[in-house]
Design a protein around this motif. Structure first.
Motif, PDB file in Angstrom:
ATOM      1  N   LEU A   1      38.460   1.754  10.650  1.00 16.47           N
ATOM      2  CA  LEU A   1      37.606   2.928  10.566  1.00 16.47           C
ATOM      3  C   LEU A   1      36.344   2.728  11.399  1.00 16.47           C
ATOM      4  N   ALA A   2      35.890   3.791  12.041  1.00 20.29           N
ATOM      5  CA  ALA A   2      34.619   3.724  12.752  1.00 20.29           C
ATOM      6  C   ALA A   2      33.514   3.418  11.745  1.00 20.29           C
ATOM      7  N   GLY A   3      32.619   2.538  12.105  1.00 16.56           N
ATOM      8  CA  GLY A   3      31.552   2.118  11.209  1.00 16.56           C
ATOM      9  C   GLY A   3      31.288   0.636  11.391  1.00 16.56           C
ATOM     10  N   THR A   4      30.990  -0.044  10.314  1.00 15.66           N
ATOM     11  CA  THR A   4      30.689  -1.469  10.372  1.00 15.66           C
ATOM     12  C   THR A   4      31.839  -2.281   9.775  1.00 15.66           C
ATOM     13  N   ILE A   5      31.736  -3.595   9.950  1.00 18.35           N
ATOM     14  CA  ILE A   5      32.719  -4.487   9.329  1.00 18.35           C
ATOM     15  C   ILE A   5      32.705  -4.303   7.821  1.00 18.35           C
ATOM     16  N   ALA A   6      31.501  -4.217   7.244  1.00 19.52           N
ATOM     17  CA  ALA A   6      31.385  -4.054   5.794  1.00 19.52           C
ATOM     18  C   ALA A   6      31.991  -2.726   5.337  1.00 19.52           C
ATOM     19  N   ASP A   7      31.798  -1.665   6.110  1.00 17.83           N
ATOM     20  CA  ASP A   7      32.380  -0.370   5.746  1.00 17.83           C
ATOM     21  C   ASP A   7      33.893  -0.477   5.608  1.00 17.83           C
ATOM     22  N   ASN A   8      34.515  -1.218   6.514  1.00 20.39           N
ATOM     23  CA  ASN A   8      35.964  -1.379   6.469  1.00 20.39           C
ATOM     24  C   ASN A   8      36.400  -2.242   5.297  1.00 20.39           C
ATOM     25  N   LEU A   9      35.661  -3.299   5.045  1.00 17.15           N
ATOM     26  CA  LEU A   9      36.045  -4.199   3.955  1.00 17.15           C
ATOM     27  C   LEU A   9      35.866  -3.550   2.589  1.00 17.15           C
ATOM     28  N   ARG A  10      34.837  -2.731   2.441  1.00 16.20           N
ATOM     29  CA  ARG A  10      34.505  -2.172   1.124  1.00 16.20           C
ATOM     30  C   ARG A  10      35.210  -0.842   0.843  1.00 16.20           C
ATOM     31  N   LEU A  11      36.191  -0.515   1.665  1.00 17.89           N
ATOM     32  CA  LEU A  11      36.876   0.765   1.481  1.00 17.89           C
ATOM     33  C   LEU A  11      37.480   0.867   0.081  1.00 17.89           C
ATOM     34  N   ALA A  12      38.103  -0.197  -0.392  1.00 16.18           N
ATOM     35  CA  ALA A  12      38.713  -0.184  -1.730  1.00 16.18           C
ATOM     36  C   ALA A  12      37.812  -0.825  -2.779  1.00 16.18           C
ATOM     37  N   THR A  13      36.818  -1.602  -2.352  1.00 11.88           N
ATOM     38  CA  THR A  13      35.914  -2.285  -3.285  1.00 11.88           C
ATOM     39  C   THR A  13      34.472  -2.036  -2.870  1.00 11.88           C
TER      40      THR A  13
ATOM     41  N   ASP B   1      31.743  -2.050  -4.330  1.00  9.96           N
ATOM     42  CA  ASP B   1      30.683  -2.856  -4.951  1.00  9.96           C
ATOM     43  C   ASP B   1      30.687  -4.311  -4.477  1.00  9.96           C
ATOM     44  N   ALA B   2      31.538  -4.641  -3.522  1.00  8.94           N
ATOM     45  CA  ALA B   2      31.615  -6.030  -3.045  1.00  8.94           C
ATOM     46  C   ALA B   2      30.310  -6.426  -2.363  1.00  8.94           C
ATOM     47  N   THR B   3      29.896  -7.665  -2.563  1.00  6.09           N
ATOM     48  CA  THR B   3      28.659  -8.164  -1.963  1.00  6.09           C
ATOM     49  C   THR B   3      28.925  -8.655  -0.542  1.00  6.09           C
ATOM     50  N   ASP B   4      27.839  -8.879   0.202  1.00  5.39           N
ATOM     51  CA  ASP B   4      27.981  -9.427   1.551  1.00  5.39           C
ATOM     52  C   ASP B   4      28.646 -10.796   1.502  1.00  5.39           C
ATOM     53  N   ALA B   5      28.329 -11.570   0.482  1.00  4.54           N
ATOM     54  CA  ALA B   5      28.932 -12.903   0.356  1.00  4.54           C
ATOM     55  C   ALA B   5      30.441 -12.799   0.156  1.00  4.54           C
ATOM     56  N   ASP B   6      30.872 -11.836  -0.641  1.00  3.31           N
ATOM     57  CA  ASP B   6      32.313 -11.618  -0.841  1.00  3.31           C
ATOM     58  C   ASP B   6      32.980 -11.249   0.484  1.00  3.31           C
ATOM     59  N   CYS B   7      32.323 -10.373   1.243  1.00  3.89           N
ATOM     60  CA  CYS B   7      32.876  -9.945   2.536  1.00  3.89           C
ATOM     61  C   CYS B   7      32.994 -11.125   3.494  1.00  3.89           C
TER      62      CYS B   7
ATOM     63  N   ILE C   1      43.842  -7.236   6.670  1.00  6.06           N
ATOM     64  CA  ILE C   1      44.293  -8.168   5.635  1.00  6.06           C
ATOM     65  C   ILE C   1      43.113  -8.603   4.766  1.00  6.06           C
ATOM     66  N   ALA C   2      41.961  -8.833   5.400  1.00  3.82           N
ATOM     67  CA  ALA C   2      40.766  -9.211   4.641  1.00  3.82           C
ATOM     68  C   ALA C   2      40.367  -8.105   3.664  1.00  3.82           C
ATOM     69  N   ARG C   3      40.509  -6.856   4.095  1.00  2.00           N
ATOM     70  CA  ARG C   3      40.200  -5.728   3.200  1.00  2.00           C
ATOM     71  C   ARG C   3      41.109  -5.755   1.978  1.00  2.00           C
ATOM     72  N   ALA C   4      42.405  -6.024   2.196  1.00  3.70           N
ATOM     73  CA  ALA C   4      43.333  -6.091   1.069  1.00  3.70           C
ATOM     74  C   ALA C   4      43.015  -7.275   0.162  1.00  3.70           C
ATOM     75  N   LEU C   5      42.660  -8.412   0.771  1.00  4.95           N
ATOM     76  CA  LEU C   5      42.356  -9.598  -0.029  1.00  4.95           C
ATOM     77  C   LEU C   5      41.095  -9.404  -0.861  1.00  4.95           C
ATOM     78  N   LEU C   6      40.126  -8.662  -0.320  1.00  6.93           N
ATOM     79  CA  LEU C   6      38.873  -8.441  -1.053  1.00  6.93           C
ATOM     80  C   LEU C   6      39.123  -7.682  -2.346  1.00  6.93           C
ATOM     81  N   ALA C   7      40.099  -6.790  -2.333  1.00  5.75           N
ATOM     82  CA  ALA C   7      40.416  -6.025  -3.543  1.00  5.75           C
ATOM     83  C   ALA C   7      41.139  -6.872  -4.579  1.00  5.75           C
ATOM     84  N   ALA C   8      41.672  -8.016  -4.160  1.00  2.00           N
ATOM     85  CA  ALA C   8      42.343  -8.970  -5.054  1.00  2.00           C
ATOM     86  C   ALA C   8      43.419  -8.313  -5.905  1.00  2.00           C
ATOM     87  N   PRO C   9      44.386  -7.614  -5.308  1.00  2.00           N
ATOM     88  CA  PRO C   9      45.455  -6.985  -6.089  1.00  2.00           C
ATOM     89  C   PRO C   9      46.504  -8.032  -6.481  1.00  2.00           C
ATOM     90  N   PRO C  10      47.297  -7.760  -7.491  1.00  4.79           N
ATOM     91  CA  PRO C  10      48.339  -8.728  -7.878  1.00  4.79           C
ATOM     92  C   PRO C  10      49.491  -8.814  -6.881  1.00  4.79           C
TER      93      PRO C  10
END
Length: 626
Positions: A474-486, A488-494, A535-544
């Motif tokens: 998605l157009a935006g920042t790295i954090a915008d892409n990572l936090r799409l599903a989460t 509330d994730a912190t910068d450290a989590d990202c 893949i990092a975006r999916a991992l950040l959401a920590a799905p089963p």
């Protein structure tokens, strides 16, 4: 198999032509602002009264001048009516402009909310640019309904009726002649307006095709430049622009008849009044003051008649656009169905199981894909190329168009299962069914022992981390892409998940860190980096369960190995369903499912399949794994 995107701006294809809207369908957009419209109506009444009073005062002024009677306060009364009508007109204009803007906003809001909740099948059958055009261009035409049409008609109608009544009292014969002339012209205008509505709907459709063409060309600009196809694309998009221009010319041509008709009606009416009215003054039937008052009332009719003609044109144009808007608003939303609920999982059941699953795409998607395939063949023929066999396989599968045919397999909890097979075998379709972008035509998909159709889509999708084949960014920042599903994730989590997928060097490129922009469609990242970011975006959401569709297809050998190590690290305690062309990435899977033409032709470990399944053995030989 993956779903191609026939909806993304393909040249030469017509947008689905929606039904023409009726005026009744326009009313809900207006009634959302009924309080403001009531205020406008009250102002219209007051303004009409002040306007209608002016000719009467002028008549009294002329009579007093003829009789040498002092004017007294009549002049100031006339000035007061002029100032009052001007102030009311300005206030009314502001309210109409504001309300018109609000109507456009509310229609866009409803369209956006609808479009983003449509079933995936609609996006597979429609062009992105055409949907964008409905939100932008089509909704703008609703603005004219208020600013040039419907709401203005309240005050103009009062002026029209009041003027006609006053003219009837002054001289019924003159009024009858005016009614004949004006009535005939209005009949012609109404007849022509039906053609304007049809032409407007066609123009909006062509504008949608133009938007699709531009969106397609801009989105693939690097590929187009590299292929030396810039001039061909310019010609194709210009062809769409020419079609929109031609439709606009047809509207202008019809409108060009309306303007002189109104002008002729006014001129003939004025000549009739002056000729016949002058004769009646000479004969003593009416006096000069009455004739002058009648002429002023005639001129007062000009504005309402001009507004009526403009309203007919603008409303018909708006109804043409509203038909396209209403078509989208009438589409069904992605719904869970009556079966969906909070059904408990079955203990010890497989994380995912397919039971004799058959699937075929809906007819409207199939037709769109067939048109896209025909167009692709036409484009290839222009450059003297033949379509690849696998491209044909990725299109319509055999005559009955079934994509999956009795697919059955299980993914045990904590296991790693791989789907392999040639292009067009149905691998990506399986993941689409898991995510319930579509439902099976026959059979069932069980998630933790529960039929997927018995689960709410949001609850179902929360169990999966899905990485698509094209790894969209998605157009935006790295954090915008990572936090799409989460969100509330912190910068450290990202930062943690980025390093887990070997994207630590991306963080080091910019002092902004996770707030660094990625550009439109992730253009500032390489193809492999975009896949790892997904893949990092999916991992950040920590799905089963992780669903990985060709997740390593754009990686070199070194990064592929690091990616495998990262996935191994985060896969502990999770279930993986992986699609891959590179068998080297899945040879150590707990289970490999081999698909061909929508059927399962083998299941087992790598060594078992090499011994039992000819298709898998051939794939392994080509990749030097046996």
């Amino acid at each position: 198999m993956s779903v191609p995107a026939p909806a993304r701006g393909r040249r030469g294809r017509r947008a689905p032509e929606g039904p023409r809207a009726s005026f009744r369908q326009l009313l809900p957009f207006l009634l959302e602002h009924k309080r403001t419209l009531v205020v406008v109506a009250v102002l219209s009444v007051l303004g009409a009264g002040a306007t209608l009073a002016q000719p009467l005062v002028v008549g009294q002024v002329i009579t007093r001048v003829q009789n040498s009677v002092p004017l007294g306060a009549l002049v100031w009364l006339l000035v007061g009516f002029v100032v009052l009508s001007s102030l009311i007109s300005g206030w009314q204009h502001y309210l109409l402009q504001r309300t018109g803007t609000a109507v456009v906003f509310s229609s866009r809001r409803r369209l956006i909310a609808r479009i983003l909740r449509l079933p995936i099948s609609e996006f597979d059958a429609r062009r992105t640019g055409d949907l964008v055009s409905r939100v932008g261009t089509d909704t703008t035409l609703l603005y004219a309904v208020l600013t040039q049409g419907f709401a203005d008609a309240v005050g103009n109608t009062l002026i029209l009726v009041g003027a006609v009544i006053a003219m009837a009292f002054i001289d019924p014969l003159l009024l009858a002649l005016i009614v004949v002339v004006v009535g005939a012209s209005l009949a012609v205008v109404v007849l022509l307006s039906t053609r304007i509505r049809a032409a407007s709907a066609e123009q909006q459709q062509k504008v949608g095709e133009l938007s699709s063409g531009v969106e397609r060309a801009v989105g693939s600009i690097r590929t187009i430049r590299a292929a030396g196809a810039t001039e061909r694309e310019v010609a194709a998009v210009t062809e769409n622009a020419t079609a929109a221009y031609a439709a606009g010319v047809r509207i202008a041509r019809v409108s060009a008849f309306i303007v002189p008709i109104a002008f002729v009606a006014l001129q003939v009416s004025l000549l009739v009044v002056l000729g016949v009215g002058g004769y009646r003054v000479a004969s003593g039937a009416i006096d000069v003051a009455s004739l002058v008052t009648f002429v002023i009332f005639l001129f007062l009719l000009v504005q309402p008649l001009a507004s009526a003609i403009g309203a007919i044109t603008s409303v018909n144009q708006a109804l043409g656009a509203l038909g396209r808007i209403q078509e989208v608003l009438d589409l069904p939303l992605e719904a869970d169905g009556d079966r969906a609920g909070s059904t408990p999982s079955v203990p010890d059941a497989a994380a995912l199981a397919f039971r004799e699953v058959h699937f075929r795409y809906p007819d409207h998607v199939v037709k769109a894909r067939e048109a896209a395939a025909a167009e692709a063949r036409s484009v290839l023929a222009q450059v003297h190329l033949e379509p690849a066999a696998e491209d044909d396989a990725a299109g319509v599968v055999e005559d009955d168009r079934e994509v999956l045919r009795g697919v059955s397999f299980e993914v045990r909890r904590g296991a790693r299962v791989a789907l392999v097979g040639p292009s067009g075998a149905g691998k990506s379709t399986i993941l689409s069914l898991v995510e319930r972008f579509y439902d099976p035509t026959e059979g069932a998909i069980l998630v933790d022992g529960v039929d997927a159709r018995d689960l709410a889509r949001d609850d179902l999708r929360a169990r999966f981390g899905y990485v698509e084949q094209d790894a969209p960014t998605l157009a935006g920042t790295i954090a915008d892409n990572l936090r799409l599903a989460t969100p509330d994730a912190t910068d450290a989590d990202c930062e943690r998940v980025l390093r887990a997928v070997n994207l630590g060097d991306v963080l080091a490129r910019s002092p902004l860190g996770v707030d660094a922009p990625v550009g439109e469609d992730g253009v500032m990242l390489s193809g492999g980096e975009r896949q790892r970011l997904a893949i990092a975006r999916a991992l950040l959401a920590a799905p089963p369960v992780l669903l990985l569709d060709e997740s390593t297809s754009s990686l070199d050998g070194v990064n592929e190995q690091r990616m495998r190590e990262a996935i191994d690290a985060v896969a502990a305690g999770r279930t993986l369903l992986v699609i891959a062309h590179r068998l080297s990435t899945v040879v150590d899977s707990d289970l490999i499912v081999v698909l061909d033409k929508g059927r399962v032709v083998g299941q087992g470990t790598h060594s078992e399949l090499v011994a039992s399944t000819p298709l898998y053995r051939d794939l392994a030989k080509h990749q030097l794994l046996v």
